[in-house]
Design an enzyme around this catalytic site. Structure first.
Site, PDB file in Angstrom:
ATOM      1  N   ASP A   1      -0.175  -9.308  13.901  1.00 58.87           N
ATOM      2  CA  ASP A   1      -0.481  -9.562  12.412  1.00 58.87           C
ATOM      3  C   ASP A   1      -0.175 -10.679  11.779  1.00 58.87           C
ATOM      4  O   ASP A   1       0.463 -10.805  10.719  1.00 58.87           O
ATOM      5  CB  ASP A   1      -0.379  -8.374  11.708  1.00 58.87           C
ATOM      6  CG  ASP A   1      -1.018  -7.940  10.475  1.00 58.87           C
ATOM      7  OD1 ASP A   1      -0.559  -7.310   9.427  1.00 58.87           O
ATOM      8  OD2 ASP A   1      -2.003  -8.780  10.214  1.00 58.87           O
TER       9      ASP A   1
ATOM     10  N   LEU B   1      15.964  -4.995   3.819  1.00 53.03           N
ATOM     11  CA  LEU B   1      15.463  -6.394   4.495  1.00 53.03           C
ATOM     12  C   LEU B   1      16.197  -7.455   3.692  1.00 53.03           C
ATOM     13  O   LEU B   1      16.668  -7.429   2.796  1.00 53.03           O
ATOM     14  CB  LEU B   1      14.106  -6.538   4.184  1.00 53.03           C
ATOM     15  CG  LEU B   1      13.179  -5.379   4.720  1.00 53.03           C
ATOM     16  CD1 LEU B   1      11.749  -5.327   4.098  1.00 53.03           C
ATOM     17  CD2 LEU B   1      12.965  -5.123   6.124  1.00 53.03           C
TER      18      LEU B   1
ATOM     19  N   LYS C   1       0.697  -1.205  -0.022  1.00 55.45           N
ATOM     20  CA  LYS C   1       0.038   0.034  -0.078  1.00 55.45           C
ATOM     21  C   LYS C   1       1.049   1.229   0.008  1.00 55.45           C
ATOM     22  O   LYS C   1       0.559   1.991  -0.389  1.00 55.45           O
ATOM     23  CB  LYS C   1      -0.794  -0.118   1.264  1.00 55.45           C
ATOM     24  CG  LYS C   1      -2.166   0.885   1.135  1.00 55.45           C
ATOM     25  CD  LYS C   1      -2.529   1.032   2.721  1.00 55.45           C
ATOM     26  CE  LYS C   1      -3.744  -0.261   2.702  1.00 55.45           C
ATOM     27  NZ  LYS C   1      -4.385   0.000   4.009  1.00 55.45           N
TER      28      LYS C   1
ATOM     29  N   LYS D   1      12.692  -2.157   0.311  1.00 52.58           N
ATOM     30  CA  LYS D   1      11.301  -1.663   0.466  1.00 52.58           C
ATOM     31  C   LYS D   1      11.301  -0.161   0.155  1.00 52.58           C
ATOM     32  O   LYS D   1      11.972   0.327   0.782  1.00 52.58           O
ATOM     33  CB  LYS D   1      10.658  -2.081   1.743  1.00 52.58           C
ATOM     34  CG  LYS D   1       9.158  -1.526   2.025  1.00 52.58           C
ATOM     35  CD  LYS D   1       8.490  -2.452   2.836  1.00 52.58           C
ATOM     36  CE  LYS D   1       6.918  -2.393   2.534  1.00 52.58           C
ATOM     37  NZ  LYS D   1       5.984  -3.241   3.310  1.00 52.58           N
TER      38      LYS D   1
ATOM     39  N   TYR E   1      16.346 -10.942   2.189  1.00 53.04           N
ATOM     40  CA  TYR E   1      15.550 -11.507   1.185  1.00 53.04           C
ATOM     41  C   TYR E   1      15.301 -12.855   1.250  1.00 53.04           C
ATOM     42  O   TYR E   1      16.323 -13.791   1.661  1.00 53.04           O
ATOM     43  CB  TYR E   1      16.428 -11.240  -0.104  1.00 53.04           C
ATOM     44  CG  TYR E   1      15.815 -12.047  -1.462  1.00 53.04           C
ATOM     45  CD1 TYR E   1      16.472 -13.393  -1.920  1.00 53.04           C
ATOM     46  CD2 TYR E   1      14.544 -12.005  -1.638  1.00 53.04           C
ATOM     47  CE1 TYR E   1      16.023 -14.175  -2.849  1.00 53.04           C
ATOM     48  CE2 TYR E   1      14.147 -12.536  -3.050  1.00 53.04           C
ATOM     49  CZ  TYR E   1      14.871 -13.567  -3.468  1.00 53.04           C
ATOM     50  OH  TYR E   1      14.185 -14.360  -4.310  1.00 53.04           O
ATOM     51  N   ALA E   2      13.836 -13.358   1.262  1.00 49.83           N
ATOM     52  CA  ALA E   2      13.468 -14.463   1.811  1.00 49.83           C
ATOM     53  C   ALA E   2      13.115 -15.094   0.148  1.00 49.83           C
ATOM     54  O   ALA E   2      12.287 -15.019  -0.627  1.00 49.83           O
ATOM     55  CB  ALA E   2      12.221 -14.753   2.554  1.00 49.83           C
TER      56      ALA E   2
HETATM   57  C1  LIG Z   1      11.130  -6.826   8.929  1.00 53.75           C
HETATM   58  O1  LIG Z   1      10.179  -6.756   7.777  1.00 53.75           O
HETATM   59  C2  LIG Z   1       9.654  -5.555   7.629  1.00 53.75           C
HETATM   60  C3  LIG Z   1       9.550  -4.381   8.479  1.00 53.75           C
HETATM   61  C4  LIG Z   1       8.714  -3.278   8.385  1.00 53.75           C
HETATM   62  C5  LIG Z   1       7.818  -3.224   7.137  1.00 53.75           C
HETATM   63  C6  LIG Z   1       7.048  -1.923   6.870  1.00 53.75           C
HETATM   64  O2  LIG Z   1       6.799  -1.823   5.817  1.00 53.75           O
HETATM   65  N1  LIG Z   1       6.513  -1.598   8.047  1.00 53.75           N
HETATM   66  C7  LIG Z   1       5.969  -0.229   7.881  1.00 53.75           C
HETATM   67  C8  LIG Z   1       5.341   0.346   6.620  1.00 53.75           C
HETATM   68  C9  LIG Z   1       4.652   1.220   6.875  1.00 53.75           C
HETATM   69  C10 LIG Z   1       4.008   1.927   7.915  1.00 53.75           C
HETATM   70  C11 LIG Z   1       4.360   1.393   9.173  1.00 53.75           C
HETATM   71  C12 LIG Z   1       5.142   0.219   9.053  1.00 53.75           C
HETATM   72  C13 LIG Z   1       8.011  -4.071   6.233  1.00 53.75           C
HETATM   73  C14 LIG Z   1       8.533  -5.583   6.624  1.00 53.75           C
HETATM   74  N2  LIG Z   1       8.661  -6.248   5.739  1.00 53.75           N
HETATM   75  C15 LIG Z   1       8.186  -6.486   4.454  1.00 53.75           C
HETATM   76  O3  LIG Z   1       7.478  -5.604   3.942  1.00 53.75           O
HETATM   77  C16 LIG Z   1       8.464  -7.850   3.558  1.00 53.75           C
HETATM   78  C17 LIG Z   1       8.777  -7.220   2.223  1.00 53.75           C
HETATM   79  S1  LIG Z   1       8.409  -8.583   1.069  1.00 53.75           S
HETATM   80  C18 LIG Z   1       9.631  -9.552   0.966  1.00 53.75           C
HETATM   81  N3  LIG Z   1      10.618  -9.394   1.712  1.00 53.75           N
HETATM   82  C19 LIG Z   1      11.723 -10.250   1.829  1.00 53.75           C
HETATM   83  N4  LIG Z   1      11.803 -11.314   0.634  1.00 53.75           N
HETATM   84  C20 LIG Z   1      10.673 -11.567  -0.025  1.00 53.75           C
HETATM   85  N5  LIG Z   1      10.807 -12.717  -0.776  1.00 53.75           N
HETATM   86  C21 LIG Z   1       9.602 -10.751   0.015  1.00 53.75           C
HETATM   87 BR1  LIG Z   1       8.204 -10.861  -0.884  1.00 53.75          BR
END
Ligand SMILES: COc1ccc(C(=O)Nc2ccccc2)cc1NC(=O)CCSc1ncnc(N)c1Br
Length: 274
Positions: free
Chosen positions: A139, A91, A24, A43, A93-94
Site C-alpha cells: 500500500d 507510534l 476509518k 492512534k 510522531y513524524a
Molecule cells: C506504523 O504505523 C502504523 C501501523 C499500523 C497502523 C494501523 O492503523 N493498522 C491497522 C488498523 C486497523 C486495521 C488493521 C491495521 C497505522 C500506522 N500508522 C498510522 O496510522 C500513521 C498515523 S498518522 C501520523 N503518524 C505519525 N505522525 C504523523 N504526523 C501522522 Br499524520
C-alpha cells in the site's frame, strides 16, 4: 530483533493533544508520554468498528509485524494497549506529516529531482528491509509516507486507507493509482508490487500527478494493464530511464531494489557522498 522492555501502557501515561489525521477506524492524536516528555502519535481505534469491519485479526497481525520492524525509514510502532472500547497504538510522531500534503503544497504538486531521488532511495531502503523480513507493504502511496523534521521518509502502514478526505483523491477505497497490473487483475502478487509503486511515486513526485491519474474505474484498470505511460519532456533522461525500468507489466522485469538504489540517476543526485 533486540528485545524490547514489555512496558504495559495505559492512557494515564499520556497527555493527548490535537488530532493529526482522521482514519476509518479512529483518529491519531499528537501526544506526550508523561515520564519522558516524549512526543508520539497515539492512534485510537474503536473496537466496535474493528469488529464490524472484521479487521481485528488484521490489526493484531499488523501490530505483530510492525512491532518487530525497526528501520530509520519505517514509522516505529512502540507499543499498544486497550481499554474496554478502544485499541491504542503508540507510534513515532513524524513532524512534517504526510508526503501527500507536502506534494500538494508544492507548486505543480512536484518536488526537485534531488528531493525525489532522496525519497526514492529512502523508500527503497525501507522496502529492502521489509522484504528481507518477508513483509510486502502493498500500500505504498504518498498518503502512507510520512516525513520527520529532518525530511526523512517514514513508511507508515495506515492499515486501511483513511476516509476520503476532500483534499485527498476522490476514490473511496484510497487511490488505485498505485496498484500494479497483477493486483488489478487479481492475480497472485509478490514484493514486486512494492517496486511498481516506487516507479509510480517517482513519476508523481517529478510530474505532479500519477501516470494513470484522472482515469476512473474500468478505464483506469485498462490503462494500468496496458502499462503505457507518457513521461513529459520536463523530466530528465536519467529519471525517465529509471521510471521506465521500474514500470514494467511483468513483475520480474522490474528493476530490483538494489539496482534502484545504485541507479546512475540516483547516484548523480548524491554527488558528494562516498
Ligand atoms: C506504523 O504505523 C502504523 C501501523 C499500523 C497502523 C494501523 O492503523 N493498522 C491497522 C488498523 C486497523 C486495521 C488493521 C491495521 C497505522 C500506522 N500508522 C498510522 O496510522 C500513521 C498515523 S498518522 C501520523 N503518524 C505519525 N505522525 C504523523 N504526523 C501522522 Br499524520
Amino acid at each position: 530483533p533486540q528485545a524490547r522492555e514489555e512496558t504495559c501502557w495505559s492512557l494515564d501515561d499520556f497527555d493527548v493533544g490535537r488530532p493529526l489525521g482522521k482514519g476509518k477506524f479512529g483518529n491519531v492524536f499528537i501526544s506526550r508520554e508523561k515520564k519522558t516528555k516524549r512526543i508520539i502519535a497515539l492512534k485510537v481505534l474503536f473496537k466496535t468498528q474493528l469488529l464490524q469491519l472484521g479487521v481485528s485479526h488484521q490489526l493484531k497481525r499488523e501490530i505483530e509485524i510492525q512491532y518487530h520492524l525497526r528501520h530509520p525509514n519505517i514509522l516505529t510502532l512502540y507499543g499498544y494497549f486497550h481499554d474496554d472500547k478502544r485499541v491504542f497504538v503508540i507510534l513515532d510522531y513524524a513532524s512534517r506529516g504526510e508526503l501527500f500534503n507536502v506534494l500538494q503544497s508544492q507548486p505543480g504538486h512536484k518536488v526537485s529531482e534531488v528531493i525525489a531521488a532522496r525519497f526514492v532511495r529512502q523508500l527503497a531502503n525501507a522496502l529492502k528491509y521489509c522484504h528481507s523480513k518477508g513483509v510486502i507493504h502493498r500500500d505504498i502511496k504518498p498518503e502512507n509516507l510520512l516525513l520527520d523534521s529532518k525530511l526523512n521518509l517514514k513508511l507508515a502502514d495506515f492499515g486501511w486507507s483513511v476516509v476520503a478526505d476532500h483534499s485527498k483523491r476522490h476514490t473511496l477505497c484510497g487511490t488505485m493509482d498505485y496498484l500494479a497490473p497483477e493486483m488489478v487483475s487479481n492475480q497472485p502478487h509478490d514484493f514486486n508490487v512494492d517496486i511498481w509503486a516506487i516507479g509510480i511515486l517517482l513519476f508523481e513526485m517529478l510530474v505532479g500527478y500519477a501516470p494513470f491519474a484522472n482515469q476512473t474505474g474500468d478505464k483506469l484498470i485498462a490503462r494500468i494493464k496496458e502499462c503505457k505511460i507518457y513521461i513529459p519532456q520536463s523530466v530528465s533522461d536519467g529519471a525517465s530511464r529509471l521510471i521506465n525500468a521500474i514500470i514494467k507489466k511483468e513483475p520480474q522485469e522490474r528493476l530490483p531494489l538494489a539496482e534502484i538504489m545504485t541507479h546512475p540517476w540516483i547516484q548523480d543526485m548524491f554527488p558528494r557522498e562516498e
